[in-house]
Design a protein around this motif. Structure first.
Motif, PDB file in Angstrom:
ATOM      1  N   ALA A 111       0.817  -1.214   0.000  1.00 58.79           N
ATOM      2  CA  ALA A 111       0.000   0.000   0.000  1.00 58.79           C
ATOM      3  C   ALA A 111       0.851   1.265   0.000  1.00 58.79           C
ATOM      4  O   ALA A 111       0.387   2.337  -0.383  1.00 58.79           O
ATOM      5  CB  ALA A 111      -0.934   0.010   1.208  1.00 58.79           C
ATOM      6  N   ILE A 114       1.100   3.854  -3.069  1.00 61.37           N
ATOM      7  CA  ILE A 114       0.016   4.721  -3.563  1.00 61.37           C
ATOM      8  C   ILE A 114       0.528   6.068  -4.078  1.00 61.37           C
ATOM      9  O   ILE A 114       0.174   6.487  -5.187  1.00 61.37           O
ATOM     10  CB  ILE A 114      -1.057   4.924  -2.468  1.00 61.37           C
ATOM     11  CG1 ILE A 114      -1.827   3.618  -2.254  1.00 61.37           C
ATOM     12  CG2 ILE A 114      -2.020   6.042  -2.857  1.00 61.37           C
ATOM     13  CD1 ILE A 114      -2.822   3.667  -1.119  1.00 61.37           C
ATOM     14  N   PRO A 170      -3.804  -0.279  -4.838  1.00 61.50           N
ATOM     15  CA  PRO A 170      -3.217   1.074  -4.802  1.00 61.50           C
ATOM     16  C   PRO A 170      -3.404   1.850  -6.102  1.00 61.50           C
ATOM     17  O   PRO A 170      -3.501   3.082  -6.079  1.00 61.50           O
ATOM     18  CB  PRO A 170      -1.728   0.795  -4.536  1.00 61.50           C
ATOM     19  CG  PRO A 170      -1.703  -0.521  -3.840  1.00 61.50           C
ATOM     20  CD  PRO A 170      -2.804  -1.306  -4.478  1.00 61.50           C
TER      21      PRO A 170
END
Length: 302
Positions: A111, A114, A170
């Motif tokens: 994640a 992102i 993401p």
């Protein structure tokens, strides 16, 4: 996870004495989100649980937003709703499902990409990307490759589809962030977040219903740990974290607030390794340093 909005605000002055405490609280709220999601999906249907959290949070923010300026229906309301679906269904909803089969530590590291996806997608739609940003993108995505290729079965859980889903989530979250950022005229942050939470939560609710996630049998064995994690996500991730973020943006330079983007994945990985007793491997450490370093340098370069 924050729902990014384009807002007008006061010029940030010098950070107050309590800025450090507010930042630490924000790191804790959002850094613990993925481990809490992992605990929730242990016995709570993932899409159904996420839908309920988002809808309740959206209703709370809608009540708080009473009396604030509403966005025009066509120019801002629909784009905000689309962004909410991308963020909460494609981004967080997909990640929640993936967490049924991957560790929180691996999810937190994936994640972390992102902000890198935001830069890459911005370049694809015409925004100029500097050579320095391209170098950081290569380093960051190289780190993701190292994390994934070196992940042991204990981290992947024997289900590569979940790793692929956490790599796609993401991208969808970054897409929703870009839609929000390109709405144009600034929108009240509380109103925009309420719209996105309700729109995304409503779509998730429909998907969960279609998949039978609200069948009584699916909820008959929900543990107290999973239920507590869901409440934690509602209170600290969706509401308290949002209020901390908004308060910091009003009084603190944006580059300092943006440090959450590379601190919270580290917090999530550490919580996964310590509290959830998940294993961290050498490739995760090396790749994580590359990803978080690239994100930190990109945010500093803005």
């Amino acid at each position: 996870m924050i729902i990014e909005t384009s807002v007008s605000g006061r010029a940030a002055g010098a950070p107050p004495d309590r800025t450090v405490l507010l930042l630490l609280a924000l790191y804790g709220c959002w850094g613990s989100a993925i481990p809490a999601m992992k605990l929730m999906v242990a016995s709570v249907p993932p899409l159904g649980g996420a839908a309920l959290i988002f809808l309740v949070a959206g209703v709370v923010l809608a009540v708080v937003a009473r009396g604030r300026p509403r966005p025009p229906r066509v120019r801002q309301l629909w784009p905000l709703s689309v962004a909410g679906v991308l963020l909460l269904v494609g981004g967080q909803g997909l990640a929640t499902v993936a967490l049924t089969a991957v560790t929180a530590s691996l999810g937190a590291l994936l994640a972390a990409a992102i902000p890198l996806w935001v830069v890459l997608l911005s370049g694809l739609i015409g925004t100029r990307v500097s050579v320095a940003s391209l170098v950081r993108l290569v380093a960051g995505f190289g780190g993701i490759v190292i994390v994934v290729l070196t992940a042991p079965d204990a981290a992947i859980g024997g289900t590569p589809w979940a790793v692929a889903a956490f790599c796609v989530a993401p991208i969808l979250w970054a897409s929703g962030s870009l839609v929000t950022a390109n709405i144009g005229q600034p929108v009240d942050r509380v109103v925009a977040s309420a719209v996105q939470l309700i729109s995304g939560g409503s779509v998730l609710l429909l998907v969960a219903l279609s998949l039978g996630e609200f069948a009584p049998a699916r909820w008959s064995n929900v543990s107290w740990t999973s239920a507590g994690a869901a409440v934690f996500l509602l209170v600290f991730d969706s509401l308290v974290g949002f209020m901390l973020y908004t308060r910091l943006l009003e009084n603190t330079p944006a580059p300092l607030v943006s440090t959450y983007a590379y601190v919270t994945p580290l917090v999530g990985a550490v919580i996964g390794a310590t509290v959830l007793d998940e294993s961290l491997w050498v490739g995760a450490l090396v790749g994580g340093v590359l990803v978080l370093g690239a994100v930190a340098l990109e945010l500093r370069g803005r």
